[in-house]
Write a protein that holds these residues in place. Structure first.
Motif, short mmCIF file in Angstrom:
data_model
loop_
_atom_site.label_atom_id
_atom_site.label_comp_id
_atom_site.label_asym_id
_atom_site.label_seq_id
_atom_site.Cartn_x
_atom_site.Cartn_y
_atom_site.Cartn_z
N GLY A 199 0.45 19.65 -1.86
CA GLY A 199 -0.26 18.63 -2.63
C GLY A 199 0.39 17.26 -2.57
N SER A 200 1.31 17.06 -1.61
CA SER A 200 2.04 15.79 -1.51
C SER A 200 2.38 15.49 -0.05
CB SER A 200 3.33 15.87 -2.33
OG SER A 200 4.16 14.74 -2.09
N TYR A 201 2.48 14.19 0.24
CA TYR A 201 2.90 13.75 1.57
C TYR A 201 4.38 13.36 1.62
CZ TYR A 201 -2.03 13.22 3.07
OH TYR A 201 -3.33 13.44 3.42
N MET A 202 5.11 13.52 0.52
CA MET A 202 6.45 12.97 0.43
C MET A 202 7.40 13.50 1.51
SD MET A 202 8.35 10.75 -0.92
CE MET A 202 7.20 10.24 -2.20
N THR A 203 7.34 14.80 1.79
CA THR A 203 8.22 15.37 2.82
C THR A 203 7.99 14.70 4.17
OG1 THR A 203 8.30 17.51 1.70
CG2 THR A 203 8.87 17.49 4.04
N VAL A 204 6.74 14.46 4.50
CA VAL A 204 6.42 13.86 5.80
C VAL A 204 6.88 12.41 5.85
CG1 VAL A 204 4.62 13.64 7.56
CG2 VAL A 204 4.40 15.37 5.77
N TRP A 205 6.73 11.68 4.75
CA TRP A 205 7.25 10.30 4.70
C TRP A 205 8.75 10.28 4.99
CZ3 TRP A 205 4.20 6.42 5.21
CH2 TRP A 205 2.97 6.32 4.57
N ASP A 254 -5.40 9.28 -3.21
CA ASP A 254 -4.70 10.24 -4.08
C ASP A 254 -3.92 9.54 -5.18
OD1 ASP A 254 -5.64 12.31 -2.51
OD2 ASP A 254 -3.81 12.46 -1.31
N LYS A 255 -3.44 8.33 -4.89
CA LYS A 255 -2.66 7.57 -5.86
C LYS A 255 -3.53 6.71 -6.78
CE LYS A 255 1.43 8.91 -4.44
NZ LYS A 255 2.34 9.68 -5.31
N PHE A 260 0.57 9.54 11.80
CA PHE A 260 0.60 10.00 10.42
C PHE A 260 0.04 8.93 9.49
CE2 PHE A 260 3.04 9.87 6.38
CZ PHE A 260 2.42 10.94 5.76
N ILE A 261 0.46 7.70 9.70
CA ILE A 261 -0.03 6.60 8.86
C ILE A 261 -1.51 6.35 9.11
CG2 ILE A 261 0.16 4.11 8.46
CD1 ILE A 261 3.20 4.43 8.97
N MET A 262 -1.93 6.35 10.36
CA MET A 262 -3.33 6.07 10.69
C MET A 262 -4.27 7.09 10.07
SD MET A 262 -5.25 6.02 14.37
CE MET A 262 -5.58 7.78 14.29
N VAL A 263 -3.90 8.38 10.16
CA VAL A 263 -4.78 9.44 9.68
C VAL A 263 -4.69 9.64 8.17
CG1 VAL A 263 -5.27 11.93 9.81
CG2 VAL A 263 -4.76 10.65 11.90
N HIS A 264 -3.49 9.56 7.62
CA HIS A 264 -3.29 10.00 6.24
C HIS A 264 -3.10 8.87 5.22
CE1 HIS A 264 -3.13 14.24 7.32
NE2 HIS A 264 -2.39 13.90 8.35
#
Length: 403
Positions: A365-371, A241-242, A230-234
């Motif tokens: 539109g967010s990665y927060m759930t995956v984090w 995005d930030k 997840f970290i490597m790809v995203h």
């Protein structure tokens, strides 16, 4: 004169390290292609992410079979075929114009290439080439080779993309990955396999299947795969995005690779002196804390670099420890096979880490759930490692090999 004499443990270690450097380093650079390829080809992020998720799943599913063939017939044949598939897959990636074509090239072909040129096969040979008292350190060094690949291949890949575009960059990476083929010669032939010399593969598989610790280890490895892929790809896309420059994503992943060189070596060293299961538990716990702090604090260049450094220390340190723990409990005769089965758990986690990251971003539109899922899974893995029984299996009665 024995023609295999030149394949000393040192030569095996050196060439195995370079193979992992090329194989894993190239793969670690794929996250740099997500934005430019998706933008130029009109894909959503899920299309690219699914192909890499498929790559990791194919890698994991094929890995046990690659390990079995390597244990039975030798590793060199597998590595040669894998290196060729890897290079072909990269060429076809460059000319993929649809999601289906990209799944076939980046997903299936590169995944098959990784199954025969990465941890399971290479570490199996290295593990057998060294005696028990030096094995953990050797596995840490070869793991550091893979980490060094991430450190140098990411700037290399970014330079190629910025100077020549992503299509030409993939073609150059294909040529680089083909170097795996000649290096395979060093891993040919027989290597030391101590203990249980007459145990069959079926008996070894049955033994592992009845060991609860083996499945705890595999489940924890699943978490490792989810977090790292997840970290490597995203992560590069998350930083853009930030509001950060694309260069910062490359620097962050390169820092992960640099500190992973230290982490892999350190974990290999510590694994030879302390309990491997407790070291693994600490790694997963540290990761969860690091991720939680990273997403809770305001994002900055320094917070990103510190996060990358901490993740780097723990990144592939799980691999020599997991491989060493499998060897410690079950012996080294079928190390490639048994580690590859455990590694399948890692790749199942990788599939979900890559794909679900893209899916959740396109949906919300967010990665927060995956984090947050990555944090919770890290805590679970920390707990799962604690009850593993590290003692060598009594197994079947072992007969001494005829002399």
């Amino acid at each position: 004169m024995n023609v295999t004499n030149w394949r000393t443990p040192t030569v095996v270690l050196a060439c195995g390290s370079v193979i992992l450097m090329l194989s894993l380093g190239t793969r670690q650079s794929f996250g740099l292609f997500l934005q430019p390829m998706s933008a130029d080809l009109g894909w959503g992020r899920e299309t690219f992410a699914f192909a890499l998720a498929l790559q990791n799943l194919v890698w994991g599913l094929a890995q046990p079979f690659a390990g079995m063939i390597a244990d039975k017939f030798g590793a060199a044949r597998i590595i040669v075929v894998a290196g060729m598939l890897y290079a072909i897959g990269l060429v076809l990636m460059a000319y993929s114009e649809s999601g289906l074509a990209f799944n076939m090239s980046a997903g299936i072909l590169v995944g098959l290439g990784l199954s025969g040129s990465a941890f399971g096969v290479v570490m199996g040979v290295v593990g057998r080439a060294f005696p028990p008292e030096k094995r953990s350190m050797a596995l840490g060094i070869v793991g550091a080779g893979g980490s060094f690949g991430q450190f140098i291949m990411l700037p290399y890949g970014q330079l190629l993309i910025s100077q020549f575009g992503w299509l030409s960059a993939l073609l150059v990476l294909a040529v680089s990955s083909f170097l795996i083929v000649p290096l395979a010669a060093a891993l040919a032939g027989s290597h030391r396999a101590t203990g249980r010399s007459e145990q069959s593969m079926t008996a070894a598989l049955r033994e592992a299947a009845t060991h609860r610790g083996f499945w705890y280890l595999t489940a924890a490895f699943l978490v490792c795969g989810f977090q790292t892929i997840f970290i490597m790809v995203h992560l590069p896309a998350y930083l853009v995005d930030k509001g950060m420059a694309p260069l910062q994503g490359m620097i962050a992943l390169a820092l992960v690779g640099f500190f992973n060189i230290v982490g892999s070596y350190l974990c290999g060293f510590l694994g030879g002196h302390y309990s491997k299961k407790y070291l693994l538990s600490w790694i997963y716990g540290i990761r969860s804390v690091a991720i939680l702090i990273f997403i809770a604090l305001p994002l900055s260049q320094w917070s990103t670099w510190i996060f990358a450094a901490v993740m780097g220390i723990t990144w592939l340190g799980t691999v020599p420890l997991t491989n060493g723990l499998v060897a410690q409990i079950f012996g080294v005769k079928y190390l490639s096979t048994l580690f590859s089965i455990s590694f399948l758990g890692h790749q199942i986690g990788s599939f979900f880490g890559a794909w679900y990251g893209g899916y959740m971003f396109d949906a919300t539109g967010s990665y927060m759930t995956v984090w947050m899922i990555a944090v919770a899974l890290g805590v679970l893995a920390c707990v799962l490692c604690l009850p593993i029984d590290e003692r060598e299996m009594a197994g079947m009665p072992v007969k001494k090999a005829a002399t």
